[in-house]
Design a protein around this motif. Structure first.
Motif, PDB file in Angstrom:
ATOM      1  N   HIS A 268       0.822  -1.222   0.000  1.00  0.00           N
ATOM      2  CA  HIS A 268       0.000   0.000   0.000  1.00  0.00           C
ATOM      3  C   HIS A 268       0.854   1.270   0.000  1.00  0.00           C
ATOM      4  O   HIS A 268       0.318   2.368   0.200  1.00  0.00           O
ATOM      5  N   GLU A 269       2.151   1.127  -0.205  1.00  0.00           N
ATOM      6  CA  GLU A 269       2.981   2.314  -0.441  1.00  0.00           C
ATOM      7  C   GLU A 269       2.724   2.828  -1.859  1.00  0.00           C
ATOM      8  O   GLU A 269       2.259   2.076  -2.720  1.00  0.00           O
ATOM      9  N   ARG A 270       3.009   4.094  -2.095  1.00  0.00           N
ATOM     10  CA  ARG A 270       2.762   4.713  -3.402  1.00  0.00           C
ATOM     11  C   ARG A 270       4.068   5.269  -3.974  1.00  0.00           C
ATOM     12  O   ARG A 270       4.952   5.705  -3.246  1.00  0.00           O
ATOM     13  N   TRP A 271       4.145   5.279  -5.286  1.00  0.00           N
ATOM     14  CA  TRP A 271       5.322   5.786  -5.984  1.00  0.00           C
ATOM     15  C   TRP A 271       5.621   7.238  -5.582  1.00  0.00           C
ATOM     16  O   TRP A 271       6.773   7.644  -5.487  1.00  0.00           O
ATOM     17  N   ASP A 272       4.549   8.041  -5.331  1.00  0.00           N
ATOM     18  CA  ASP A 272       4.731   9.450  -4.988  1.00  0.00           C
ATOM     19  C   ASP A 272       4.943   9.680  -3.489  1.00  0.00           C
ATOM     20  O   ASP A 272       5.023  10.821  -3.030  1.00  0.00           O
ATOM     21  N   GLY A 273       5.025   8.605  -2.702  1.00  0.00           N
ATOM     22  CA  GLY A 273       5.306   8.734  -1.281  1.00  0.00           C
ATOM     23  C   GLY A 273       4.102   9.008  -0.413  1.00  0.00           C
ATOM     24  O   GLY A 273       4.256   9.258   0.786  1.00  0.00           O
ATOM     25  N   ARG A 274       2.903   8.930  -0.962  1.00  0.00           N
ATOM     26  CA  ARG A 274       1.699   9.255  -0.198  1.00  0.00           C
ATOM     27  C   ARG A 274       0.957   8.014   0.299  1.00  0.00           C
ATOM     28  O   ARG A 274      -0.189   8.090   0.718  1.00  0.00           O
ATOM     29  N   GLY A 275       1.625   6.872   0.285  1.00  0.00           N
ATOM     30  CA  GLY A 275       0.996   5.639   0.745  1.00  0.00           C
ATOM     31  C   GLY A 275       1.226   5.393   2.221  1.00  0.00           C
ATOM     32  O   GLY A 275       1.638   6.276   2.970  1.00  0.00           O
ATOM     33  N   TYR A 276       0.975   4.174   2.642  1.00  0.00           N
ATOM     34  CA  TYR A 276       1.138   3.796   4.053  1.00  0.00           C
ATOM     35  C   TYR A 276       1.677   2.364   4.110  1.00  0.00           C
ATOM     36  O   TYR A 276       1.617   1.645   3.124  1.00  0.00           O
ATOM     37  N   PRO A 277       2.264   1.920   5.237  1.00  0.00           N
ATOM     38  CA  PRO A 277       2.314   2.620   6.532  1.00  0.00           C
ATOM     39  C   PRO A 277       3.551   3.493   6.732  1.00  0.00           C
ATOM     40  O   PRO A 277       3.622   4.238   7.697  1.00  0.00           O
ATOM     41  N   GLN A 278       4.559   3.400   5.834  1.00  0.00           N
ATOM     42  CA  GLN A 278       5.827   4.086   6.090  1.00  0.00           C
ATOM     43  C   GLN A 278       6.060   5.304   5.198  1.00  0.00           C
ATOM     44  O   GLN A 278       7.045   6.013   5.391  1.00  0.00           O
ATOM     45  N   GLY A 279       5.187   5.544   4.229  1.00  0.00           N
ATOM     46  CA  GLY A 279       5.356   6.692   3.344  1.00  0.00           C
ATOM     47  C   GLY A 279       6.575   6.584   2.446  1.00  0.00           C
ATOM     48  O   GLY A 279       7.181   7.595   2.087  1.00  0.00           O
ATOM     49  N   LEU A 280       6.929   5.355   2.044  1.00  0.00           N
ATOM     50  CA  LEU A 280       8.054   5.171   1.128  1.00  0.00           C
ATOM     51  C   LEU A 280       7.697   5.702  -0.252  1.00  0.00           C
ATOM     52  O   LEU A 280       6.520   5.783  -0.621  1.00  0.00           O
ATOM     53  N   ALA A 281       8.714   6.038  -1.034  1.00  0.00           N
ATOM     54  CA  ALA A 281       8.481   6.593  -2.363  1.00  0.00           C
ATOM     55  C   ALA A 281       9.459   5.981  -3.358  1.00  0.00           C
ATOM     56  O   ALA A 281      10.566   5.555  -3.003  1.00  0.00           O
ATOM     57  N   GLY A 282       9.035   5.956  -4.640  1.00  0.00           N
ATOM     58  CA  GLY A 282       9.908   5.528  -5.717  1.00  0.00           C
ATOM     59  C   GLY A 282      10.503   4.153  -5.479  1.00  0.00           C
ATOM     60  O   GLY A 282       9.845   3.239  -4.974  1.00  0.00           O
ATOM     61  N   LYS A 283      11.781   4.014  -5.812  1.00  0.00           N
ATOM     62  CA  LYS A 283      12.435   2.712  -5.706  1.00  0.00           C
ATOM     63  C   LYS A 283      12.898   2.381  -4.295  1.00  0.00           C
ATOM     64  O   LYS A 283      13.523   1.333  -4.080  1.00  0.00           O
ATOM     65  N   ASP A 284      12.560   3.249  -3.336  1.00  0.00           N
ATOM     66  CA  ASP A 284      12.721   2.850  -1.937  1.00  0.00           C
ATOM     67  C   ASP A 284      11.705   1.763  -1.572  1.00  0.00           C
ATOM     68  O   ASP A 284      11.884   1.040  -0.591  1.00  0.00           O
ATOM     69  N   ILE A 285      10.630   1.669  -2.351  1.00  0.00           N
ATOM     70  CA  ILE A 285       9.642   0.609  -2.168  1.00  0.00           C
ATOM     71  C   ILE A 285      10.191  -0.645  -2.846  1.00  0.00           C
ATOM     72  O   ILE A 285      10.531  -0.612  -4.028  1.00  0.00           O
ATOM     73  N   PRO A 286      10.311  -1.766  -2.150  1.00  0.00           N
ATOM     74  CA  PRO A 286      10.811  -2.991  -2.777  1.00  0.00           C
ATOM     75  C   PRO A 286       9.987  -3.348  -4.018  1.00  0.00           C
ATOM     76  O   PRO A 286       8.772  -3.134  -4.043  1.00  0.00           O
ATOM     77  N   VAL A 287      10.659  -3.890  -5.032  1.00  0.00           N
ATOM     78  CA  VAL A 287       9.982  -4.140  -6.300  1.00  0.00           C
ATOM     79  C   VAL A 287       8.825  -5.114  -6.132  1.00  0.00           C
ATOM     80  O   VAL A 287       7.793  -4.988  -6.811  1.00  0.00           O
ATOM     81  N   GLU A 288       8.950  -6.089  -5.203  1.00  0.00           N
ATOM     82  CA  GLU A 288       7.846  -7.023  -5.008  1.00  0.00           C
ATOM     83  C   GLU A 288       6.609  -6.311  -4.469  1.00  0.00           C
ATOM     84  O   GLU A 288       5.472  -6.684  -4.789  1.00  0.00           O
ATOM     85  N   GLY A 289       6.810  -5.244  -3.666  1.00  0.00           N
ATOM     86  CA  GLY A 289       5.686  -4.446  -3.181  1.00  0.00           C
ATOM     87  C   GLY A 289       5.066  -3.621  -4.286  1.00  0.00           C
ATOM     88  O   GLY A 289       3.840  -3.480  -4.365  1.00  0.00           O
ATOM     89  N   ARG A 290       5.910  -3.054  -5.159  1.00  0.00           N
ATOM     90  CA  ARG A 290       5.402  -2.269  -6.284  1.00  0.00           C
ATOM     91  C   ARG A 290       4.596  -3.133  -7.246  1.00  0.00           C
ATOM     92  O   ARG A 290       3.581  -2.699  -7.811  1.00  0.00           O
ATOM     93  N   ILE A 291       5.037  -4.365  -7.452  1.00  0.00           N
ATOM     94  CA  ILE A 291       4.328  -5.287  -8.345  1.00  0.00           C
ATOM     95  C   ILE A 291       2.985  -5.683  -7.735  1.00  0.00           C
ATOM     96  O   ILE A 291       1.940  -5.644  -8.404  1.00  0.00           O
TER      97      ILE A 291
END
Length: 372
Positions: A268-291
């Motif tokens: 539930h993190e978002r590419w723009d950093g507006r997701g939750y629970p940690q507010g990760l953005a871009g490639k700081d989000i693990p690729v398996e989470g982005r997929i």
């Protein structure tokens, strides 16, 4: 079918109030759970837990002299004691801030004292079921390690079934057919393969993605199954499932469960950093989470939920593409688009073949909306 016997489970209640202890003790006793121990003094919680070796700990948030959060840190610091042991915080304070602080400090779940003993006991039983599955899996891993010495553990059908049943414990509550987990897993596998991952890695991501919503097991039915729009407080409650799921899956030496932990935390993190629970953005989000994020949203859009009807395929595609560079990684969106463009009945049948292999009692007519 796995049958869980809770009668031999050992529970430790740490609470300085006798009346509060009796409330939960009596509720558990009525369900046949009788091995319930109690500690009144916060200074003796850690020592008592080490002596008892409990299957689950209920910890009062507001203890005298030391807060429940401080005691929680003591317990979490003893890995030999708390490895895989659910710790549920109890309090009369139902505020969002208190819930979030407890969960972020390492609590597995959070219950309100005296509010609904039936719901509280059911959530305790859910966590005991996860505890038993965890111990069963731990015994299996240790056996395999002895058998193969230093060789890598190989996933087999029994291991996969355990993962699937663990997920279905939560998923059946808002998906009676259980197909959501398989559709999300299969889409995640397809997208990973389209991104260039080796077949074995793509399959592993797909299997791990099935566990993305395991944290929902701790969300009350009154919120999870509510028809219509959620209140802000209810939405905050739902959002805790990502952190809860990550913590439930943490600490495993299994590669698939390590991936599943990452996915539970980050889907539930978002590419723009507006997701939750940690507010990760871009490639700081693990690729398996982005997929898994895009696979989960696609399935939610194209299938009926308690709060919405299913969307038409083209409308759902437009929505996904409109969220490129906002919610979703643009590279993952492009790969997803290619997967959907290639979609055919043979691919859809893979969901049914997986269901038929793992849960033959669940076989129903083919869902025609997966990709087409």
């Amino acid at each position: 079918m796995l049958v869980f016997d809770f009668f031999d489970a050992k529970i430790l209640i740490a609470d300085d109030e006798v009346t509060d202890y009796r409330w939960i003790h009596d509720a558990l006793t009525r369900e046949g759970i009788t091995q319930v121990s109690h500690v009144f003094e916060p200074e003796y919680v850690l020592e008592t837990a080490r002596q008892l070796n409990p299957d689950l700990i209920l910890l009062d948030l507001h203890m005298p002299r030391r807060s429940g959060l401080e005691i929680l840190q003591d317990l979490k610091g003893d890995l030999s004691l708390c490895y895989g042991v659910p710790i549920i915080m109890m309090t009369f304070d139902s505020s969002k801030e208190v819930r979030r602080a407890a969960l972020m400090a390492g609590a597995t779940d959070f219950v309100i004292k005296g509010f609904d003993s039936l719901e509280t006991v059911q959530r305790i039983k859910n966590h005991l079921m996860l505890r038993k599955l965890f111990l069963e899996q731990l015994r299996r891993e240790r056996y395999l390690e002895r058998a193969v010495h230093r060789q890598s553990l190989q996933l087999d059908s029994t291991y996969e079934e355990m993962c699937n049943r663990l997920t279905l414990a939560a998923e059946y509550r808002d998906d009676q057919t259980g197909r959501h987990i398989y559709r999300v897993g299969l889409m995640a596998e397809f997208v990973a393969a389209e991104l260039g991952f080796p077949r074995e890695r793509a399959e592993l991501i797909g299997m791990a993605a099935r566990l993305h919503d395991i944290g929902k097991i701790a969300i009350p039915d009154s919120v999870l199954l509510k028809p219509g729009r959620l209140t802000a407080e209810e939405m905050a409650t739902v959002q805790t499932h990502a952190a809860i799921g990550g913590r439930l899956l943490s600490g495993s030496r299994s590669e698939v469960l390590q991936l599943a932990e990452s996915i539970a935390w980050t889907h539930h993190e978002r590419w723009d950093g507006r997701g939750y629970p940690q507010g990760l953005a871009g490639k700081d989000i693990p690729v398996e989470g982005r997929i898994t994020a895009i696979a989960d949203v696609w399935d939610a859009l194209t299938h009926e939920r308690p709060y919405k009807p299913a969307w038409e395929r083209e409308r759902a595609l437009q929505e996904v593409f409109s969220l490129c560079c906002k919610h979703f990684d643009p590279e993952v969106v492009a790969a997803f688009g290619r997967v959907v463009e290639k979609g055919d009945e043979a691919w859809e049948m893979q969901v049914e073949r997986t269901v038929a292999r793992v849960h033959p009692q669940m076989v129903l007519p083919l869902d025609p909306t997966f990709l087409s």
